[in-house]
Scaffold this motif. Structure first.
Motif, PDB file in Angstrom:
ATOM      1  N   GLY A 119       0.801  -1.214   0.000  1.00 28.06           N
ATOM      2  CA  GLY A 119       0.000   0.000   0.000  1.00 28.06           C
ATOM      3  C   GLY A 119       0.835   1.267   0.000  1.00 28.06           C
ATOM      4  N   THR A 122       2.822   1.273  -3.767  1.00 31.19           N
ATOM      5  CA  THR A 122       2.142   1.162  -5.050  1.00 31.19           C
ATOM      6  C   THR A 122       1.850   2.532  -5.654  1.00 31.19           C
ATOM      7  OG1 THR A 122       0.261   0.188  -6.214  1.00 31.19           O
ATOM      8  CG2 THR A 122      -0.194   1.114  -4.057  1.00 31.19           C
ATOM      9  N   LYS A 123       1.926   2.616  -6.976  1.00 29.45           N
ATOM     10  CA  LYS A 123       1.638   3.853  -7.698  1.00 29.45           C
ATOM     11  C   LYS A 123       0.196   3.888  -8.214  1.00 29.45           C
ATOM     12  CE  LYS A 123       5.920   5.133  -7.229  1.00 29.45           C
ATOM     13  NZ  LYS A 123       6.270   6.216  -6.276  1.00 29.45           N
ATOM     14  N   ASP A 125      -3.742   4.145  -8.235  1.00 32.88           N
ATOM     15  CA  ASP A 125      -4.736   4.831  -7.410  1.00 32.88           C
ATOM     16  C   ASP A 125      -5.768   3.813  -6.919  1.00 32.88           C
ATOM     17  OD1 ASP A 125      -6.504   6.502  -6.179  1.00 32.88           O
ATOM     18  OD2 ASP A 125      -7.047   7.643  -7.962  1.00 32.88           O
ATOM     19  N   GLN A 176      -1.966   3.685   1.497  1.00 33.28           N
ATOM     20  CA  GLN A 176      -1.910   4.681   0.433  1.00 33.28           C
ATOM     21  C   GLN A 176      -2.707   5.925   0.808  1.00 33.28           C
ATOM     22  OE1 GLN A 176      -4.108   4.706  -3.561  1.00 33.28           O
ATOM     23  NE2 GLN A 176      -2.071   3.989  -4.174  1.00 33.28           N
ATOM     24  N   LYS A 179      -0.772   8.253   2.978  1.00 32.21           N
ATOM     25  CA  LYS A 179       0.246   8.965   2.200  1.00 32.21           C
ATOM     26  C   LYS A 179      -0.383  10.190   1.525  1.00 32.21           C
ATOM     27  CE  LYS A 179       3.370   7.267  -0.447  1.00 32.21           C
ATOM     28  NZ  LYS A 179       4.060   6.505  -1.527  1.00 32.21           N
ATOM     29  N   LYS A 180      -1.584  10.016   0.998  1.00 33.90           N
ATOM     30  CA  LYS A 180      -2.282  11.128   0.351  1.00 33.90           C
ATOM     31  C   LYS A 180      -2.664  12.199   1.364  1.00 33.90           C
ATOM     32  CE  LYS A 180      -4.256   8.453  -3.474  1.00 33.90           C
ATOM     33  NZ  LYS A 180      -5.512   7.981  -4.112  1.00 33.90           N
TER      34      LYS A 180
END
Length: 220
Positions: A119, A122-123, A125, A176, A179-180
């Protein structure tokens, strides 16, 4: 480099508090199992289901009202959730051998770590994927509540299998997502998100662990 250091520090805080929550739950479970507290709670259906109600209220309350609560209140509610979860988990732990609990815990930790790395790195979305997993989580909780009344062992195994898939998926998605959150916040005002992240990661790990235990644990 500074941005990476900030992001790594943000995740380090999330996982540190998650770990504190797990330790607190483990201590509470041990105390519950080795004192009269367990007998009092599990012999009284009003207390038992009341604790489940409190657990669910805390679970959804913290997530929905995180922007209303102060940072201190958010931490307090997270710790309270860990305490209540520890009490309820003790009822599951007494059903399985210590050896199988330890083995499944290690397997769960390694699986969780691998999913967290996926997670984080990974690139792709995962926004739409996360929506599906959240719907799955609600379905798992609703089905679990219904099956508490039905007491159907086959349905219980189906729910556990779905839960493993859902919370593995949420582990990837949440890493992820945070991170956003860090990127959009530019490193500011993150204290409440540390608490929320710790709660999400705690729940993901516990649900993976408990449901794997139902599949692979050796019963006493």
């Amino acid at each position: 480099m500074a941005r990476d250091d900030g992001l790594n520090g943000f995740f380090a805080r999330i996982y540190s508090w998650m770990f504190v929550g797990l330790i607190l739950s483990a201590i509470v479970s041990f105390v519950t199992l080795n004192t009269s507290l367990g007998l009092i709670i599990f012999s009284n259906s009003f207390l038992y289901y009341g604790l489940i109600g409190i657990q669910l209220a805390l679970l959804f309350g913290v997530q929905l009202l995180i922007n209303v609560f102060s940072v201190r209140v958010s931490y307090f509610l997270f710790f309270l959730y860990a305490v209540v979860s520890g009490i309820l988990l003790s009822g599951i732990f007494v059903m399985y051998t210590s050896a199988s609990i330890g083995l499944v815990f290690v397997i769960s930790a390694l699986l969780f770590l691998g999913l967290a790395v996926v997670g984080f790195t990974t690139k792709k979305d995962l926004s739409n994927f996360g929506t599906v997993m959240w719907m799955g989580m609600v379905g798992v909780f609703v089905s679990s509540l219904i099956n508490m009344v039905l007491q159907n062992s086959f349905m219980d195994m189906i729910i556990s299998g779905v839960a493993i898939i859902v919370f593995c998926g949420l582990t990837v998605y949440d890493n992820q997502a945070y991170k956003k959150i860090y990127a959009s916040s530019r490193g500011r005002g993150l204290d409440k998100y540390v608490v929320l992240g710790a709660l999400h990661m705690y729940i993901n790990f516990i649900m993976i662990f408990v449901n794997l235990l139902r599949f692979f644990g050796d019963r006493n």
